[in-house]
Design an enzyme around this catalytic site. Structure first.
Site, PDB file in Angstrom:
ATOM      1  N   CYS A  20      43.998  35.922  34.472  1.00 43.34           N
ATOM      2  CA  CYS A  20      43.130  35.959  33.300  1.00 43.34           C
ATOM      3  C   CYS A  20      42.642  37.387  32.992  1.00 43.34           C
ATOM      4  O   CYS A  20      43.409  38.183  32.484  1.00 43.34           O
ATOM      5  CB  CYS A  20      41.969  34.981  33.452  1.00 43.34           C
ATOM      6  SG  CYS A  20      41.177  34.595  31.871  1.00 43.34           S
ATOM      7  N   HIS A  57      44.609  29.825  34.606  1.00 40.95           N
ATOM      8  CA  HIS A  57      43.891  29.843  35.886  1.00 40.95           C
ATOM      9  C   HIS A  57      44.547  28.927  36.920  1.00 40.95           C
ATOM     10  O   HIS A  57      44.093  27.795  37.145  1.00 40.95           O
ATOM     11  CB  HIS A  57      42.435  29.423  35.677  1.00 40.95           C
ATOM     12  CG  HIS A  57      41.598  30.455  35.011  1.00 40.95           C
ATOM     13  ND1 HIS A  57      40.798  31.337  35.699  1.00 40.95           N
ATOM     14  CD2 HIS A  57      41.451  30.761  33.699  1.00 40.95           C
ATOM     15  CE1 HIS A  57      40.181  32.130  34.843  1.00 40.95           C
ATOM     16  NE2 HIS A  57      40.562  31.806  33.621  1.00 40.95           N
ATOM     17  N   GLU A 102      44.337  29.171  40.013  1.00 37.02           N
ATOM     18  CA  GLU A 102      43.487  29.063  41.212  1.00 37.02           C
ATOM     19  C   GLU A 102      42.619  27.810  41.209  1.00 37.02           C
ATOM     20  O   GLU A 102      42.138  27.379  42.264  1.00 37.02           O
ATOM     21  CB  GLU A 102      42.614  30.313  41.364  1.00 37.02           C
ATOM     22  CG  GLU A 102      41.324  30.345  40.557  1.00 37.02           C
ATOM     23  CD  GLU A 102      41.511  30.551  39.064  1.00 37.02           C
ATOM     24  OE1 GLU A 102      40.525  30.403  38.311  1.00 37.02           O
ATOM     25  OE2 GLU A 102      42.648  30.875  38.639  1.00 37.02           O
TER      26      GLU A 102
END
Length: 258
Positions: A113, A221, A223
């Site tokens: 990001c 994202h 993660e």
């Protein structure tokens, strides 16, 4: 290898009650620890007190996180505006230099990001902000909702470049990703290759051309709850393998010259 290799994560900064704080979201350190199987270590965003090369001597990889803040426009040749805030000047000063040195060293690098946008700026590209206000662009912001599972839910498809690094990792040419950003790549840096795009043409993934190891970035994202997302696991597993390979190479005894 008797230890887990170290992955550095540069911190965001914020002020509260007259003090400056350094922080990293749990989802990033958890993904490094649980999905990449490496040891996450915070790097404070205080470039005035760090010697970058000496610092990097202790790490086997770097992950550059997302953030609430946007990259300050003068770093890519634009005029700052209140509409583009908030900014994080301490992070900019640290991460832009850090990414440059990591690439030069051939260290594994994963940019997510804001980190993805910083990578493009470091390599000579530009950014556009408030995508939702630009004709022809999707609204890439997260939905307004109290439930993080709703905010980070997959929201649009990406088209994956045939034969690229991302296709090799995921084994497919399309997937769904979340979308939680206002800023995106405007002009791609010459040293980067497009790995995936959104339906409106926004670049969603890049790789560093001619990189010596894993050097990759996503606008989305991966993660977030990485252990429960097969695509995310493939990305973090590839990063972790590259980090371990770098650690083995770094710890190998130097060849003696006869």
């Amino acid at each position: 290898m008797s230890y887990l290799p170290l992955v550095g994560l540069p911190a965001d900064t914020y002020e509260s009650h007259g003090f400056l704080y350094h922080s990293i979201g749990d989802k990033y350190v958890r993904a490094v620890a649980e999905a990449a199987l490496c040891t996450p270590v915070m790097i404070p965003s205080m470039i005035d007190a760090l010697e970058i090369d000496a610092l990097l001597d202790h790490f086997d990889g770097i992950l550059v996180t997302g953030a609430v803040s946007n990259v300050h426009p003068p770093h890519y040749g634009e005029t700052p505006s209140a509409a583009y805030e908030p900014y994080d000047h301490a992070r900019d000063a640290t991460t832009l230099k850090l990414i440059e040195r990591v690439i030069a060293r051939g260290m594994p690098l994963f940019c997510i990001c804001r980190g993805f946008q910083e990578l493009n700026v470091v390599m000579g590209g530009t950014l556009e902000t408030e995508l939702q206000d630009i004709e022809g662009r999707l609204d890439h912001r997260a939905p307004v909702h109290d439930d993080v599972d709703v905010r980070y839910a997959p929201s649009h498809a990406i088209n994956i470049r045939p034969g690229g690094m991302l296709e090799k990792m995921l084994g497919k040419r399309e997937t769904m990703v979340n979308s939680i950003h206002r800023q995106g790549i405007k002009r791609l840096a010459p040293g980067l290759a497009v790995e995936a795009t959104a339906p409106d043409g926004i670049i969603e993934a890049v790789s560093v051309r001619d990189a010596k190891t894993f050097a990759f970035g996503t606008q989305w994202h991966p993660e977030f709850k990485a252990l429960h997302n097969p695509d995310s696991m493939k990305l973090f597993s590839a990063f972790g393998e590259a980090v371990r390979a770098y650690a083995r190479k770094r710890s190998a005894p130097a060849k003696q010259i006869a």
